[in-house]
Design a protein around this motif. Structure first.
Motif, PDB file in Angstrom:
ATOM      1  N   VAL A 484       0.842  -1.202   0.000  1.00 21.27           N
ATOM      2  CA  VAL A 484       0.000   0.000   0.000  1.00 21.27           C
ATOM      3  C   VAL A 484       0.878   1.253   0.000  1.00 21.27           C
ATOM      4  CG1 VAL A 484      -1.700   1.307   1.312  1.00 21.27           C
ATOM      5  CG2 VAL A 484      -1.902  -1.181   1.147  1.00 21.27           C
ATOM      6  N   TYR A 485       1.886   1.240   0.847  1.00 23.74           N
ATOM      7  CA  TYR A 485       2.818   2.366   0.913  1.00 23.74           C
ATOM      8  C   TYR A 485       3.495   2.586  -0.439  1.00 23.74           C
ATOM      9  CZ  TYR A 485       6.923   5.047   2.479  1.00 23.74           C
ATOM     10  OH  TYR A 485       7.904   5.988   2.636  1.00 23.74           O
ATOM     11  N   GLY A 486       3.866   1.489  -1.104  1.00 28.92           N
ATOM     12  CA  GLY A 486       4.532   1.597  -2.402  1.00 28.92           C
ATOM     13  C   GLY A 486       3.643   2.191  -3.472  1.00 28.92           C
ATOM     14  N   VAL A 487       2.368   1.773  -3.528  1.00 26.53           N
ATOM     15  CA  VAL A 487       1.444   2.303  -4.529  1.00 26.53           C
ATOM     16  C   VAL A 487       1.261   3.811  -4.356  1.00 26.53           C
ATOM     17  CG1 VAL A 487      -0.937   2.254  -5.355  1.00 26.53           C
ATOM     18  CG2 VAL A 487       0.218   0.113  -4.824  1.00 26.53           C
ATOM     19  N   LEU A 488       1.005   4.239  -3.127  1.00 25.72           N
ATOM     20  CA  LEU A 488       0.785   5.668  -2.874  1.00 25.72           C
ATOM     21  C   LEU A 488       2.040   6.483  -3.134  1.00 25.72           C
ATOM     22  CD1 LEU A 488      -1.351   5.405   0.410  1.00 25.72           C
ATOM     23  CD2 LEU A 488      -2.152   5.759  -1.937  1.00 25.72           C
ATOM     24  N   THR A 489       3.181   5.955  -2.724  1.00 26.41           N
ATOM     25  CA  THR A 489       4.436   6.674  -2.935  1.00 26.41           C
ATOM     26  C   THR A 489       4.745   6.837  -4.416  1.00 26.41           C
ATOM     27  OG1 THR A 489       5.304   5.819  -0.842  1.00 26.41           O
ATOM     28  CG2 THR A 489       6.898   6.686  -2.418  1.00 26.41           C
ATOM     29  N   LYS A 490       4.551   5.766  -5.186  1.00 29.42           N
ATOM     30  CA  LYS A 490       4.815   5.830  -6.624  1.00 29.42           C
ATOM     31  C   LYS A 490       3.896   6.828  -7.305  1.00 29.42           C
ATOM     32  CE  LYS A 490       8.245   3.060  -7.481  1.00 29.42           C
ATOM     33  NZ  LYS A 490       9.473   3.536  -8.144  1.00 29.42           N
ATOM     34  N   LEU A 491       2.631   6.875  -6.895  1.00 24.80           N
ATOM     35  CA  LEU A 491       1.700   7.822  -7.508  1.00 24.80           C
ATOM     36  C   LEU A 491       2.153   9.261  -7.255  1.00 24.80           C
ATOM     37  CD1 LEU A 491      -0.924   8.642  -8.909  1.00 24.80           C
ATOM     38  CD2 LEU A 491      -2.096   8.364  -6.721  1.00 24.80           C
ATOM     39  N   LEU A 511       4.470   1.260 -14.840  1.00 20.99           N
ATOM     40  CA  LEU A 511       4.519  -0.192 -14.645  1.00 20.99           C
ATOM     41  C   LEU A 511       4.741  -0.539 -13.178  1.00 20.99           C
ATOM     42  CD1 LEU A 511       6.678  -1.337 -17.724  1.00 20.99           C
ATOM     43  CD2 LEU A 511       4.204  -1.529 -17.445  1.00 20.99           C
ATOM     44  N   ASP A 512       5.581   0.232 -12.503  1.00 23.56           N
ATOM     45  CA  ASP A 512       5.824   0.001 -11.077  1.00 23.56           C
ATOM     46  C   ASP A 512       4.530   0.116 -10.275  1.00 23.56           C
ATOM     47  OD1 ASP A 512       8.498  -0.400 -11.477  1.00 23.56           O
ATOM     48  OD2 ASP A 512       9.107   1.607 -10.888  1.00 23.56           O
ATOM     49  N   GLY A 513       3.808   1.204 -10.479  1.00 27.04           N
ATOM     50  CA  GLY A 513       2.576   1.406  -9.729  1.00 27.04           C
ATOM     51  C   GLY A 513       1.563   0.318  -9.995  1.00 27.04           C
ATOM     52  N   GLY A 514       1.426  -0.085 -11.262  1.00 26.80           N
ATOM     53  CA  GLY A 514       0.472  -1.139 -11.588  1.00 26.80           C
ATOM     54  C   GLY A 514       0.874  -2.490 -11.029  1.00 26.80           C
ATOM     55  N   ALA A 515       2.176  -2.794 -11.074  1.00 20.70           N
ATOM     56  CA  ALA A 515       2.645  -4.064 -10.533  1.00 20.70           C
ATOM     57  C   ALA A 515       2.454  -4.117  -9.019  1.00 20.70           C
ATOM     58  CB  ALA A 515       4.111  -4.267 -10.892  1.00 20.70           C
ATOM     59  N   LEU A 516       2.698  -3.016  -8.335  1.00 19.40           N
ATOM     60  CA  LEU A 516       2.491  -2.972  -6.887  1.00 19.40           C
ATOM     61  C   LEU A 516       1.019  -3.168  -6.545  1.00 19.40           C
ATOM     62  CD1 LEU A 516       4.845   0.018  -6.058  1.00 19.40           C
ATOM     63  CD2 LEU A 516       5.043  -2.259  -5.038  1.00 19.40           C
ATOM     64  N   PHE A 517       0.145  -2.478  -7.274  1.00 21.98           N
ATOM     65  CA  PHE A 517      -1.287  -2.611  -6.995  1.00 21.98           C
ATOM     66  C   PHE A 517      -1.778  -4.015  -7.339  1.00 21.98           C
ATOM     67  CE2 PHE A 517      -5.811  -2.211  -7.941  1.00 21.98           C
ATOM     68  CZ  PHE A 517      -6.262  -1.522  -6.819  1.00 21.98           C
ATOM     69  N   GLY A 518      -1.307  -4.564  -8.446  1.00 16.63           N
ATOM     70  CA  GLY A 518      -1.710  -5.918  -8.810  1.00 16.63           C
ATOM     71  C   GLY A 518      -1.231  -6.950  -7.811  1.00 16.63           C
ATOM     72  N   ARG A 519      -0.007  -6.789  -7.335  1.00 15.42           N
ATOM     73  CA  ARG A 519       0.513  -7.719  -6.314  1.00 15.42           C
ATOM     74  C   ARG A 519      -0.282  -7.594  -5.017  1.00 15.42           C
ATOM     75  NH1 ARG A 519       4.780 -11.530  -7.625  1.00 15.42           N
ATOM     76  NH2 ARG A 519       4.903 -12.754  -5.705  1.00 15.42           N
ATOM     77  N   LEU A 520      -0.683  -6.364  -4.698  1.00 14.30           N
ATOM     78  CA  LEU A 520      -1.495  -6.139  -3.503  1.00 14.30           C
ATOM     79  C   LEU A 520      -2.843  -6.844  -3.633  1.00 14.30           C
ATOM     80  CD1 LEU A 520      -2.131  -4.651  -0.827  1.00 14.30           C
ATOM     81  CD2 LEU A 520      -2.852  -2.685  -2.227  1.00 14.30           C
ATOM     82  N   LEU A 521      -3.473  -6.687  -4.773  1.00 11.14           N
ATOM     83  CA  LEU A 521      -4.769  -7.336  -4.990  1.00 11.14           C
ATOM     84  C   LEU A 521      -4.630  -8.852  -4.969  1.00 11.14           C
ATOM     85  CD1 LEU A 521      -7.505  -5.964  -5.408  1.00 11.14           C
ATOM     86  CD2 LEU A 521      -7.269  -6.392  -7.854  1.00 11.14           C
ATOM     87  N   GLY A 522      -3.487  -9.334  -5.433  1.00  9.79           N
ATOM     88  CA  GLY A 522      -3.266 -10.770  -5.466  1.00  9.79           C
ATOM     89  C   GLY A 522      -3.124 -11.413  -4.101  1.00  9.79           C
ATOM     90  N   GLN A 523      -2.935 -10.609  -3.061  1.00  6.78           N
ATOM     91  CA  GLN A 523      -2.833 -11.177  -1.713  1.00  6.78           C
ATOM     92  C   GLN A 523      -4.164 -11.731  -1.228  1.00  6.78           C
ATOM     93  OE1 GLN A 523       0.373 -11.393  -0.427  1.00  6.78           O
ATOM     94  NE2 GLN A 523       0.692 -10.558  -2.492  1.00  6.78           N
ATOM     95  N   TRP A 524      -5.252 -11.280  -1.827  1.00  2.00           N
ATOM     96  CA  TRP A 524      -6.570 -11.771  -1.423  1.00  2.00           C
ATOM     97  C   TRP A 524      -7.146 -12.756  -2.438  1.00  2.00           C
ATOM     98  CZ3 TRP A 524      -5.195  -6.612  -0.647  1.00  2.00           C
ATOM     99  CH2 TRP A 524      -5.111  -6.217   0.688  1.00  2.00           C
ATOM    100  N   VAL A 525      -6.433 -13.003  -3.534  1.00  2.00           N
ATOM    101  CA  VAL A 525      -6.863 -14.002  -4.520  1.00  2.00           C
ATOM    102  C   VAL A 525      -5.778 -15.067  -4.558  1.00  2.00           C
ATOM    103  CG1 VAL A 525      -7.610 -14.421  -6.880  1.00  2.00           C
ATOM    104  CG2 VAL A 525      -8.016 -12.188  -5.835  1.00  2.00           C
TER     105      VAL A 525
END
Length: 770
Positions: A484-491, A511-525
Motif C-alpha cells: 500500500v505504501y509503495g502504490v501511494l508513494t509511486k503515484l 509499470l511500477d505502480g500497476g505491478a504494486l497494486f496488482g501484487r497487492l490485490l493478489g494477496q486476497w486471490v
C-alpha cells in the motif's frame, strides 16, 4: 538551412507568435497555452500598423505536398538518365532506405547496450561495489557465485548478493545516508549535463528599417523559447517534429550523447522515471544522423520524417526487448504519417536493433525478454472480475496522474526559483524520493528492478529465496502495508517527477505502480500466483497514463513471454483507457505538449473538437489588416522591388516566418503564393546582383534587367471555399501535410484569406479550451 532536419528554409522558424506567458527575466520553460498573453513589446506592435500575431512563433513547418513533388522530380531525373552509371545510382537510391534502417537499428542497439550496462553498475554504487571489478553491477559481479547466506539489516532485503559484492555498510542508518548521498550526486550529474543542451529556438529578427516603429520607439529584442533539448522523454517533441514542425538542434549528436549520459545518472538516482522514453529520443537522433548521410533524406523534410518514424520503433525495441511492440508504438503513439513502406522499414529497423541487442547481451541472461516469467497456472473465468478491477484502477491512476501532473507543473514550476535553478528542483525531488523509497524494500531499487521483483512467481522453486516470496510466506500485515505504501508513494512521486529537467520517461514508473497494486490485490486471490495480477496491473496502469492499447498489449507479451495472459492484459488495458479518458481526455504525452507549448495537430482528436463546432472555413480568415499586408496585386508590368521589400519588412516585424504573400491580379483573383523563405532568399541573396530599382518579375516574361523570382512562386496553391465545413480544411492539412491553404469566395472565386498551419492549430487550441 535548418540544422535540425535539413529543411531548406533560409529564415528558420518563427511563426506568427503570441508568446507564452513569461516572467520578467523570460521564462525558461514554456508554459501552458492557456496562459498566453501579449507581452509589452507585442502590445506595442498592436498599436502600430503591424497585423495580428499568432502562437508558436518559434517553430516553422514543412509542406509534405511540396516535398512529395520535389522527391518525384528527383526520381524522374535519376530514372530517365541513360547509362549504366545512373542505373546503378537509381538502384542504390531505392535500397538506401533499407540500408539506413538497418544501420539505425544496429547503432541504436549499441547505444542502448552502453546505457544499460552503465546504468546497472552506477545504480548499484548506492549500495556497494564489486571487489573484483568496481565497474560491474551487482548481478554481473555475483553471476555464477555462491549466494551470501549472512543476514543483517540490509542483506535480508537485497537479492543477488555474494562475497564479491561489498556493501558500503551493513548497518541500516549508515547505508541509508550513503544511499541518499550517491543519489544526490547522480541527480546533480544528470541535471548538470542536461543543462548543456539549453538552447533558444530561432525567432524573427527585426528588419533594420522597420516601418512598424518610429526612431524614438525602443524595438523589441526577439528571443525564442528556451528549451533543454535533452530533458524529459523527448516523445512530445518527436511527435511535434513528425507532424511537420521543426525544432532545430533537437536531434543532433550533442543531444544524443547528453541524453545517454544523463539517462544513466537520472535512472540511477532511483527517481520515479525510466530510460525507455529517452531511448526513443536516442533512436530518433541516430535516425536523423544516419539518414542525413543520404541526400534524398537530408534535403527532403517529408522523406526524413518517414525515416524518423522507422527509427522510433528501434528505440522501444531496445528498451523492452519488444521489436513488434516498437513498430506498433511508432504507428499508434508517435507518427502522423505512416505509409506502408514506413511500416516495413520500421519492421527492419526494430528487428536489427533486437538482434544486435540480444547478441550484445547487456543483462547477462542471453535472452531478449526483459522480465521473463513462467507462471504455469491458468486463470479461471472468475478472475476476469479481478482483471476488470485492475483496469478500473489503472484508468483512475492514469486519469489522476495526467490532471495532477498538469496542475503541479503549472504551480510548482511557476515559481521563479524553480525556473531559474532547475538543478535545485532535481535535487529536491531526489531527496524526497530517497527519503520515501529507501525505507520500503519493495521500491528501494531502480524502477526496472522493482518490476522484475514484483513479477516473480513464488511457486517457482528457484524464486522462493527472493525477499518478496519470503514475506508472502509469512503471516502478518507488514508486507501488505509495504505494498500500500509503495502504490501511494509511486503515484505521488511520479506526479512530481515527470517534467524535471533530466532525461526521463514515465513508462517504468507506471509499470511500477500497476505491478504494486496488482501484487497487492493478489494477496486476497490465492487461487493463482499474485505475479499474474502484477503483470496485468502493470499494463493497466501504463494504459491509463499513456492511452496505448494495441502496442501495449504486444509489449506486455514480449516483455514477459507470457502468451497465455494476453487476453487478461487486453481486457485491463481497454478498460483502463476508457476509464482514463472519462477522467482526463489527454494522455501523458498530450499533457506534456500542452505544458511545453509545442504545436501539434492530431487528426482524430482535432476532428472531435471541430465536429462540436457549428462553423466553416471563413472562421479561419485573417483580419483585413493582415490580409492587406500579405496581399500583393501583380500588374502585367511586374512588381516594384520597393513594394516587396515593404511587405517583407512587415512580415518580419510580425514574426511571420512561416507565412508568405498572396499574389492576385487587379480583380483579386489568385495568381500564386510566395512563401516568406523564398521571398527572403530572392530579395536578399539573388537581389544582390540587381540594382535597387530593378523590376521584379513573379511570373514568366522577365528580361535580363529584371529580378526574376518566378521560379520561387507556387502557381498552383491549394484552395478552399469560404463556406466549406471546417472538417474539410482539417482533413486537407492533416492528410496532405499542407503549410498553407488559400480561401476563396464562393461564386466569385476571389481571394478572401490564407490559412497557415499555425493559425489552424491555434484555432483548435482556442476552441478546445473554451
Amino acid at each position: 538551412m535548418s540544422d535540425e532536419l535539413g529543411e531548406q528554409s533560409p529564415l528558420l522558424q518563427s511563426g506568427d507568435g503570441v508568446t507564452p506567458k513569461r516572467s520578467a527575466s523570460r521564462d525558461e520553460d514554456a508554459t501552458s497555452l492557456l496562459d498566453w498573453y501579449l507581452s509589452k513589446n507585442e502590445q506595442r506592435l498592436d498599436e502600430t500598423n503591424v497585423g495580428e500575431r499568432l502562437p508558436y512563433s518559434d517553430y516553422s513547418s514543412i509542406d509534405f505536398l511540396h516535398d512529395l513533388v520535389k522527391d518525384s522530380a528527383r526520381l524522374r531525373f535519376l530514372r530517365r538518365r541513360p547509362g549504366l552509371r545512373f542505373k546503378l545510382i537509381s538502384l542504390l537510391d531505392q535500397a538506401s532506405g533499407w540500408i539506413a534502417a538497418a544501420i539505425i537499428g544496429t547503432l541504436t542497439a549499441c547505444v542502448a547496450f552502453l546505457v544499460d550496462v552503465a546504468q546497472a553498475s552506477v545504480s548499484d554504487w548506492k549500495f556497494g561495489y564489486c571487489s573484483s571489478n568496481p565497474l560491474l553491477s551487482r548481478q554481473s559481479c555475483c553471476a555464477g557465485k555462491t549466494p551470501l547466506l549472512k543476514i543483517n539489516d540490509l542483506t535480508s532485503e537485497l537479492d543477488n548478493l555474494c562475497e564479491s559484492y561489498v556493501l558500503w555498510s551493513e548497518a541500516y542508518t549508515p547505508a541509508f545516508a550513503i544511499y541518499v548521498s550517491f543519489a544526490l550526486l547522480f541527480g546533480l550529474l544528470a541535471s548538470g549535463v542536461t543543462l548543456l543542451t539549453k538552447r533558444s529556438l530561432p525567432t524573427a529578427a527585426q528588419a533594420p528599417h522597420s516601418e512598424a516603429f518610429s526612431d524614438d520607439t525602443p524595438r523589441p529584442t526577439p528571443t525564442g523559447k528556451v528549451m533543454y533539448m535533452a530533458a524529459g522523454s523527448g516523445i512530445p517533441e518527436i511527435k511535434t517534429i513528425l507532424s511537420g514542425f521543426v525544432i532545430p538542434g533537437f536531434l543532433n549528436l550533442k543531444v544524443l550523447v547528453v541524453k545517454a549520459i544523463g539517462a544513466v545518472f537520472a535512472v540511477s538516482t532511483g527517481m520515479c522515471l525510466g530510460k525507455e522514453g529517452p531511448f526513443v529520443h536516442i533512436s530518433t537522433c541516430v535516425g536523423y544522423i544516419v539518414a542525413g548521410i543520404f541526400p534524398k533524406y537530408r534535403h527532403n523534410g517529408r522523406k526524413m520524417r518517414e525515416m524518423l518514424s522507422a527509427a522510433c520503433a528501434s528505440g522501444l525495441s531496445v528498451a523492452f526487448g519488444a521489436p513488434i511492440g516498437g513498430v506498433l508504438f511508432s504507428y499508434e503513439e508517435i507518427s502522423t504519417h505512416f505509409p506502408r513502406k514506413v511500416l516495413l522499414r520500421a519492421f527492419l529497423c526494430s528487428l536489427c536493433a533486437a538482434v544486435v541487442l540480444k547478441a550484445l547481451n547487456p543483462t547477462g541472461t542471453g535472452k531478449l525478454v526483459l522480465f521473463e516469467t513462467k507462471y504455469g497456472t491458468p486463470y479461471e473465468p472468475q478472475h476476469y472480475l479481478v482483471f476488470i478491477v485492475l483496469g478500473l484502477a489503472g484508468g483512475v491512476f492514469g486519469g489522476l496522474f495526467c490532471k495532477l501532473n498538469l496542475l503541479w507543473s503549472r504551480w510548482f514550476r511557476g515559481f521563479p526559483f524553480v525556473k531559474r535553478y532547475p538543478v535545485l528542483e532535481t535535487c529536491l525531488i531526489v531527496l524526497a524520493t530517497t527519503l520515501l523509497q529507501f525505507p520500503n524494500p519493495l521500491i528501494r531499487e531502480t524502477g526496472d528492478e522493482v518490476v522484475k521483483n514484483l513479477f516473480v512467481d513464488c511457486n517457482d522453486g528457484a524464486a522462493r529465496t527472493a525477499w518478496i516470496c519470503k514475506m508472502e510466506a509469512k503471516e502478518g500485515n507488514a508486507y501488505v502495508g509495504w505494498l500500500v505504501y509503495g502504490v501511494l508513494t509511486k503515484l505521488v512521486l511520479t506526479i512530481v517527477t515527470f517534467g524535471v529537467k533530466v532525461p526521463s520517461g514515465v513508462i517504468i514508473p507506471a509499470l511500477d505502480g500497476g505491478a504494486l497494486f496488482g501484487r497487492l490485490l493478489g494477496q486476497w486471490v490465492t487461487s493463482i500466483s499474485p505475479g499474474i495480477f502484477a503483470l496485468v496491473g502493470a499494463g493497466a496502469f501504463l494504459a491509463g497514463v499513456s492511452r496505448m492499447t494495441i502496442s501495449l498489449a504486444v509489449i506486455m507479451f514480449e516483455l514477459t513471454g507470457e502468451v497465455e495472459y494476453i487476453t487478461p492484459c487486453m481486457v485491463a488495458i481497454l478498460i483502463a483507457k476508457w476509464t482514463a479518458d472519462a477522467i482526463s481526455a489527454e494522455g501523458v504525452y498530450d499533457v506534456a505538449q500542452t505544458v511545453l507549448g509545442h504545436p501539434f495537430m492530431d487528426l482524430e482528436s482535432s476532428m472531435q473538437i471541430v465536429q462540436l463546432q457549428d462553423g466553416c472555413v471563413d472562421d479561419l480568415i485573417p483580419p483585413q489588416q493582415t490580409m492587406d499586408e500579405i496581399t500583393v496585386v501583380v500588374p502585367a508590368s511586374g512588381v516594384s522591388r520597393q513594394v516587396l521589400e515593404k511587405k517583407r519588412r512587415q512580415l518580419q516585424d510580425r514574426g511571420l516566418m512561416d507565412a508568405g504573400l498572396v499574389l492576385v491580379d487587379e480583380k483579386n483573383m489568385l495568381q500564386g503564393y510566395l512563401a516568406q523563405g523564398e521571398l527572403d532568399f530572392g530579395l536578399g541573396t539573388l537581389g544582390q546582383l540587381y540594382p535597387e530599382d530593378a523590376e521584379v518579375r513573379l511570373f514568366d516574361g522577365a528580361s535580363e534587367t529584371d529580378l526574376d523570382l518566378s521560379v520561387l512562386v507556387d502557381r498552383t496553391p491549394l484552395t478552399i471555399l469560404s463556406g466549406a465545413p471546417l472538417e474539410y480544411a482539417l482533413e486537407m492539412f492533416a492528410k496532405l501535410g499542407l503549410r498553407y491553404l488559400i480561401i476563396n469566395e464562393e461564386g466569385s472565386g476571389k481571394v478572401l484569406g490564407v490559412v497557415i498551419r499555425k493559425r489552424l492549430v491555434a484555432y483548435l487550441d482556442q476552441i478546445k479550451h473554451e
